[in-house]
Design a protein around this motif. Structure first.
Motif, PDB file in Angstrom:
ATOM      1  N   PRO A  43       0.823  -1.211   0.000  1.00  0.00           N
ATOM      2  CA  PRO A  43       0.000   0.000   0.000  1.00  0.00           C
ATOM      3  C   PRO A  43       0.866   1.274   0.000  1.00  0.00           C
ATOM      4  O   PRO A  43       0.370   2.355  -0.265  1.00  0.00           O
ATOM      5  CB  PRO A  43      -0.809  -0.120   1.293  1.00  0.00           C
ATOM      6  N   ASN A  44       2.153   1.114   0.267  1.00  0.00           N
ATOM      7  CA  ASN A  44       3.083   2.247   0.265  1.00  0.00           C
ATOM      8  C   ASN A  44       3.256   2.731  -1.175  1.00  0.00           C
ATOM      9  O   ASN A  44       3.615   1.947  -2.051  1.00  0.00           O
ATOM     10  CB  ASN A  44       4.427   1.808   0.856  1.00  0.00           C
ATOM     11  N   PRO A  45       3.038   4.027  -1.460  1.00  0.00           N
ATOM     12  CA  PRO A  45       3.122   4.503  -2.844  1.00  0.00           C
ATOM     13  C   PRO A  45       4.525   4.432  -3.445  1.00  0.00           C
ATOM     14  O   PRO A  45       4.686   4.544  -4.655  1.00  0.00           O
ATOM     15  CB  PRO A  45       2.628   5.953  -2.754  1.00  0.00           C
ATOM     16  N   ARG A  46       5.557   4.209  -2.636  1.00  0.00           N
ATOM     17  CA  ARG A  46       6.920   4.102  -3.156  1.00  0.00           C
ATOM     18  C   ARG A  46       7.373   2.663  -3.350  1.00  0.00           C
ATOM     19  O   ARG A  46       8.454   2.404  -3.846  1.00  0.00           O
ATOM     20  CB  ARG A  46       7.897   4.820  -2.215  1.00  0.00           C
ATOM     21  N   VAL A  47       6.529   1.725  -2.937  1.00  0.00           N
ATOM     22  CA  VAL A  47       6.886   0.305  -2.995  1.00  0.00           C
ATOM     23  C   VAL A  47       5.898  -0.431  -3.893  1.00  0.00           C
ATOM     24  O   VAL A  47       4.688  -0.286  -3.754  1.00  0.00           O
ATOM     25  CB  VAL A  47       6.885  -0.325  -1.576  1.00  0.00           C
ATOM     26  N   GLN A  48       6.435  -1.228  -4.817  1.00  0.00           N
ATOM     27  CA  GLN A  48       5.568  -2.015  -5.695  1.00  0.00           C
ATOM     28  C   GLN A  48       5.221  -3.352  -5.053  1.00  0.00           C
ATOM     29  O   GLN A  48       4.052  -3.679  -4.896  1.00  0.00           O
ATOM     30  CB  GLN A  48       6.248  -2.235  -7.040  1.00  0.00           C
ATOM     31  N   THR A  49       6.244  -4.159  -4.714  1.00  0.00           N
ATOM     32  CA  THR A  49       5.997  -5.474  -4.110  1.00  0.00           C
ATOM     33  C   THR A  49       7.075  -5.817  -3.090  1.00  0.00           C
ATOM     34  O   THR A  49       8.181  -5.285  -3.120  1.00  0.00           O
ATOM     35  CB  THR A  49       6.006  -6.608  -5.165  1.00  0.00           C
ATOM     36  N   THR A  50       6.713  -6.743  -2.234  1.00  0.00           N
ATOM     37  CA  THR A  50       7.670  -7.372  -1.330  1.00  0.00           C
ATOM     38  C   THR A  50       7.562  -8.870  -1.541  1.00  0.00           C
ATOM     39  O   THR A  50       6.453  -9.409  -1.633  1.00  0.00           O
ATOM     40  CB  THR A  50       7.381  -7.016   0.142  1.00  0.00           C
ATOM     41  N   THR A  51       8.699  -9.526  -1.654  1.00  0.00           N
ATOM     42  CA  THR A  51       8.745 -10.979  -1.843  1.00  0.00           C
ATOM     43  C   THR A  51       9.619 -11.585  -0.769  1.00  0.00           C
ATOM     44  O   THR A  51      10.713 -11.088  -0.505  1.00  0.00           O
ATOM     45  CB  THR A  51       9.330 -11.339  -3.226  1.00  0.00           C
ATOM     46  N   ILE A  52       9.125 -12.638  -0.144  1.00  0.00           N
ATOM     47  CA  ILE A  52       9.939 -13.437   0.766  1.00  0.00           C
ATOM     48  C   ILE A  52       9.959 -14.855   0.217  1.00  0.00           C
ATOM     49  O   ILE A  52       8.998 -15.288  -0.426  1.00  0.00           O
ATOM     50  CB  ILE A  52       9.417 -13.411   2.225  1.00  0.00           C
TER      51      ILE A  52
END
Length: 185
Positions: free
Chosen positions: A117-126
Motif C-alpha cells: 500500500p506504500n506509494p513508493r513500494v511495488q511489491t515485497t517478496t519473501i
C-alpha cells in the motif's frame, strides 16, 4: 516432482551464483502487477549440450486475509490434492508449461509476493529455498530493489555479496512458507 536436494554439488561459488540469479529473477518478477500470492520456484537444468538453465516460478492462489493457521492448512491441502506438485494445481498457473513442457524442473523453494500500500513500494517478496536460504526483497515503483537480503552468500555479476540477516525469517509469512517447503521437499 523432483527436488534439488543436493545443492552442495554446485560448490560454494555455484550456489552463490544460483542465489544471485534467483534474486535477480525475483526482482524482475516483482516488477509486474497482479502477481501477488504464493509462488514456487523451479530450476530447469540445461539440455546435455546446452549451457543455460532456466529459473521459473509458478503461482498458487492464496487468500492473505485468512488467519495464518487456516491459510497454511488450505495451501497444504491444495498441494496434497495436486500430488505435491504446484504445477498441477487445478486451475493453477500454467505459464511453466511454455518453458518446461515435460515438467523436468527441480523444485527450489517457495515464497510469497504481496503488493504494497506504500506509494513508493511495488511489491515485497519473501522466499525460502530447499537449502534453508531465506530471501527478502522489496521492489520500488521504479522497478529497482529497495531492500534485498539473502541469508547466505550470493554472487551478483562477479562480486560476491556477504550473507544478510533476514530479520523477518521467523515471522508468520515465513512460517507459512517453511511449511510449504517442508511439504514439497
Amino acid at each position: 516432482m523432483r527436488t534439488l536436494h543436493h545443492l552442495t554439488e554446485l560448490g560454494d561459488e555455484g550456489l552463490a551464483r544460483l542465489r544471485g540469479l534467483l534474486l535477480v529473477r525475483l526482482v524482475q518478477a516483482g516488477r509486474g502487477r497482479g502477481n501477488d500470492g504464493l509462488l514456487h520456484l523451479f530450476l530447469l537444468p540445461s539440455e546435455p549440450l546446452g549451457t543455460r538453465f532456466v529459473l521459473y516460478e509458478t503461482a498458487q492462489a492464496f487468500d492473505g486475509d485468512v488467519p495464518p493457521p487456516k491459510a497454511t492448512a488450505a495451501a497444504t491441502r491444495a498441494l496434497r490434492a495436486a500430488g505435491g506438485d504446484p504445477r498441477q494445481l487445478p486451475g493453477g498457473d500454467r505459464r511453466w508449461a511454455e518453458v518446461d513442457p515435460q515438467a523436468r524442473a527441480l523444485y527450489l523453494g517457495s515464497g510469497w509476493r504481496v503488493a504494497s500500500p506504500n506509494p513508493r513500494v511495488q511489491t515485497t517478496t519473501i522466499a525460502r529455498l530447499v537449502d534453508t536460504t531465506a530471501l527478502y526483497l522489496t521492489v520500488g515503483v521504479d522497478g529497482e530493489p529497495l531492500i534485498a537480503q539473502v541469508s547466505k552468500p550470493y554472487l551478483l555479476g562477479d562480486v560476491k555479496q556477504r550473507s544478510d540477516t533476514v530479520t523477518a525469517a521467523g515471522e508468520v509469512p515465513f512460517q507459512l512458507i517453511d511449511t510449504l517447503v517442508q511439504l514439497l521437499r
